[in-house]
Motif scaffolding. Sequence first.
Motif, PDB file in Angstrom:
ATOM      1  N   GLY A 312      12.146  39.521  17.318  1.00  0.00           N
ATOM      2  CA  GLY A 312      11.411  39.890  18.529  1.00  0.00           C
ATOM      3  C   GLY A 312      10.963  41.328  18.441  1.00  0.00           C
ATOM      4  O   GLY A 312      10.276  41.727  17.499  1.00  0.00           O
ATOM      5  N   THR A 313      11.378  42.127  19.410  1.00  0.00           N
ATOM      6  CA  THR A 313      11.014  43.542  19.405  1.00  0.00           C
ATOM      7  C   THR A 313      11.805  44.287  18.333  1.00  0.00           C
ATOM      8  O   THR A 313      12.780  43.773  17.776  1.00  0.00           O
ATOM      9  N   SER A 314      11.389  45.504  18.059  1.00  0.00           N
ATOM     10  CA  SER A 314      12.051  46.283  17.029  1.00  0.00           C
ATOM     11  C   SER A 314      12.217  47.727  17.481  1.00  0.00           C
ATOM     12  O   SER A 314      11.580  48.176  18.440  1.00  0.00           O
ATOM     13  N   TYR A 315      13.097  48.447  16.796  1.00  0.00           N
ATOM     14  CA  TYR A 315      13.244  49.884  17.021  1.00  0.00           C
ATOM     15  C   TYR A 315      13.614  50.541  15.703  1.00  0.00           C
ATOM     16  O   TYR A 315      14.068  49.881  14.758  1.00  0.00           O
ATOM     17  N   ARG A 316      13.412  51.846  15.634  1.00  0.00           N
ATOM     18  CA  ARG A 316      13.601  52.594  14.395  1.00  0.00           C
ATOM     19  C   ARG A 316      14.638  53.691  14.602  1.00  0.00           C
ATOM     20  O   ARG A 316      14.630  54.394  15.619  1.00  0.00           O
ATOM     21  N   LEU A 317      15.526  53.854  13.634  1.00  0.00           N
ATOM     22  CA  LEU A 317      16.546  54.898  13.645  1.00  0.00           C
ATOM     23  C   LEU A 317      16.318  55.838  12.472  1.00  0.00           C
ATOM     24  O   LEU A 317      16.053  55.395  11.349  1.00  0.00           O
ATOM     25  N   THR A 318      16.434  57.143  12.719  1.00  0.00           N
ATOM     26  CA  THR A 318      16.273  58.145  11.677  1.00  0.00           C
ATOM     27  C   THR A 318      17.319  59.236  11.887  1.00  0.00           C
ATOM     28  O   THR A 318      18.103  59.198  12.846  1.00  0.00           O
ATOM     29  N   GLN A 319      17.282  60.251  11.062  1.00  0.00           N
ATOM     30  CA  GLN A 319      18.159  61.398  11.267  1.00  0.00           C
ATOM     31  C   GLN A 319      17.648  62.307  12.382  1.00  0.00           C
ATOM     32  O   GLN A 319      18.317  63.289  12.723  1.00  0.00           O
ATOM     33  N   SER A 320      16.515  61.939  12.966  1.00  0.00           N
ATOM     34  CA  SER A 320      16.036  62.633  14.161  1.00  0.00           C
ATOM     35  C   SER A 320      16.442  61.903  15.433  1.00  0.00           C
ATOM     36  O   SER A 320      16.184  62.405  16.539  1.00  0.00           O
ATOM     37  N   THR A 321      17.075  60.732  15.308  1.00  0.00           N
ATOM     38  CA  THR A 321      17.556  60.002  16.483  1.00  0.00           C
ATOM     39  C   THR A 321      18.663  60.796  17.157  1.00  0.00           C
ATOM     40  O   THR A 321      19.552  61.331  16.484  1.00  0.00           O
ATOM     41  N   ALA A 322      18.627  60.877  18.482  1.00  0.00           N
ATOM     42  CA  ALA A 322      19.628  61.646  19.232  1.00  0.00           C
ATOM     43  C   ALA A 322      21.037  61.206  18.868  1.00  0.00           C
ATOM     44  O   ALA A 322      21.345  60.015  18.851  1.00  0.00           O
ATOM     45  N   GLY A 323      21.888  62.183  18.565  1.00  0.00           N
ATOM     46  CA  GLY A 323      23.278  61.918  18.252  1.00  0.00           C
ATOM     47  C   GLY A 323      23.578  61.772  16.779  1.00  0.00           C
ATOM     48  O   GLY A 323      24.743  61.797  16.370  1.00  0.00           O
ATOM     49  N   VAL A 324      22.543  61.607  15.949  1.00  0.00           N
ATOM     50  CA  VAL A 324      22.751  61.457  14.507  1.00  0.00           C
ATOM     51  C   VAL A 324      22.841  62.838  13.869  1.00  0.00           C
ATOM     52  O   VAL A 324      21.960  63.671  14.048  1.00  0.00           O
TER      53      VAL A 324
END
Length: 457
Positions: A312-324
Motif C-alpha cells: 500500500g502506502t510507503s515511507y522512507r527512513l534515513t539518517q536524517s529521520t528524527a531520532g536516528v
Amino acid sequence: MRTHRKLAVALATATAASLTGGLLALSAGPAAAAGPAKYADDFNGDGYRDYATGWDGAVTVTYGTATGPGPKTVRFTQDSPGIPGTAGDAGGYADSFGNQLAQADLNGDGYADLAVADSSEKSGTTAGAGAVTILWGSKTGLGTQATRLSARSRTAFGAALAAGDFNGDGKPDLAVTDATGTLYVYRGGFSRSGTTGSVTKLEVSPSGAEVLEPTDLVAGKVNKDKATDLYLIGQGYKNGRMTQAALFVQGGSTIKRGKYTTYNAAQADFGATGVIADFDKNGYGDLAVSDTPYNSGAGSVVVLRGGASGPGTSYRLTQSTAGVATAATKNDRFGYSLSAGDTNRDGYPDLAVGVPEEESGTVHNAGGVHVLRGGSKGLTGTGSQWFTRATAGVPGSATADEMAGLNVRLRDFDRDGDADLLFSGDPYRRSVLLRASASGITTGGASETGLFPAFPQ
C-alpha cells in the motif's frame, strides 16, 4: 536472497519467518525428528536451530545447541563427496556455489534441508547455466546426500532463491529466478530422487514499459491468508529509464502478479536487499527494502506497508529521520544490510540497518549498525540505537575500512525471548555479538565470534 555486492557474501533466506509469518521461538529442549521439522533450519532434528552461510564457493554449517551456536561446524564445496557440480572458476564465472541459500524440510522427514544455488555452474558447453542443489538433512545433519533440482532455464538459474509455503498447502515450496527475469515456483513435496510437485513459471516484467531484473527474492506473509507471498526486488527500467523497483507476487493456489512499485525512479541498485516483517502489528507484513544510492549514496530504507492485496502506502527512513543517530552524508550506504527481529520484547519487530561506510570520528569507512524500533506507527527513529566498534563495551576499536555493518543479523541466540544483534564487516574479521534485554540491545556481555551473520532470521 541476494548476494552481497562487494564481498559476494550470501545472506540466507529468512525461511523460518516466511513459513510462519513471523519470528520463530526456539524450542525448550531437544526433540526427536518425527513428521515435518519444527524449525526450517534444524538440519539434524534435535530441536535446535542451525546456521548456514555461503561464500566464495563454499557452504558452512554451524549446529545449534541449547545456548546457541555450538562447536560443530561442517564445510561443503562441490569437491565434497556426494555434492554434484564442479568447484572453482566456471568458464570465466567466479564460483557462486552457496551465494544463494534457502532452508526448509522439503521432504517432510523431520530434518530441515538446505537448497544451495550456483548461478555460475556450467551445464554441458553452456557456461553460467546455473544450478540448484538440495542437501538433505538427517540425524547427523547435512551430509553427502544431495540432489540436483531439475533446471527450467540455462541462463544463471539460481540467481535468486527463496523458500516458503507459496500455495498454503502446508508443504514448503522453492522459488527460483534466472538472469532473464523469470520466476519458477517448485511445489512441494520434494524427494531425494529429484521429483517435485508442479512447477509454475512467471515472467517477472509486467510490461514492455516496466522491466524488472530481480537481484533478490524476499519471502514472507504480507496479507492475512495462509500462503507465503514474495517480493522480487532489483533494478528496473521504466519507459527506458533505470529505476529500483519491487514486484509483489501473491501466494495462493495460483500465484498472482501484484503491484509493481518503483521506489527510486532515478538510480539503479544492483544489490538491493529486503526483509518482510509486521512492524506495526496490524496483521499485514511490511517490506523493508534498501535504497543505498539515495541522496548521493547516503542511503535509505523504504518501507512498503502491507495490505489485503499487497503493498500500500510507503515511507522512507534515513539518517536524517528524527531520532536516528549520526548524520546523512555522501556514500554512507545506510541500508546496505537489513534484518528484522524484536529486540526489546514489546511484540513489535525492529530493524537492524547496516551503514558500512559511515565514519567513526576520523576513521574512514569504520561502519556501524542502527537498530530502529517498530511500533504502532511502524518503524521510526524514536528510541533507536547506534553501535560501532567505538561504542563503549563493544570489543575492538574502530578500524579504517572494516566496514562494520556489511552484514547484520537479529536473532535470539540465548533463547530468552528477544533478538540479539550480530554484525560484521568483511569476512576476514571476527563478528560482534551484542545481547538484547527488555530495554533493547545492550553491550553488557558483548563478545566477538567466528560465526558470520549471514544466516536465516
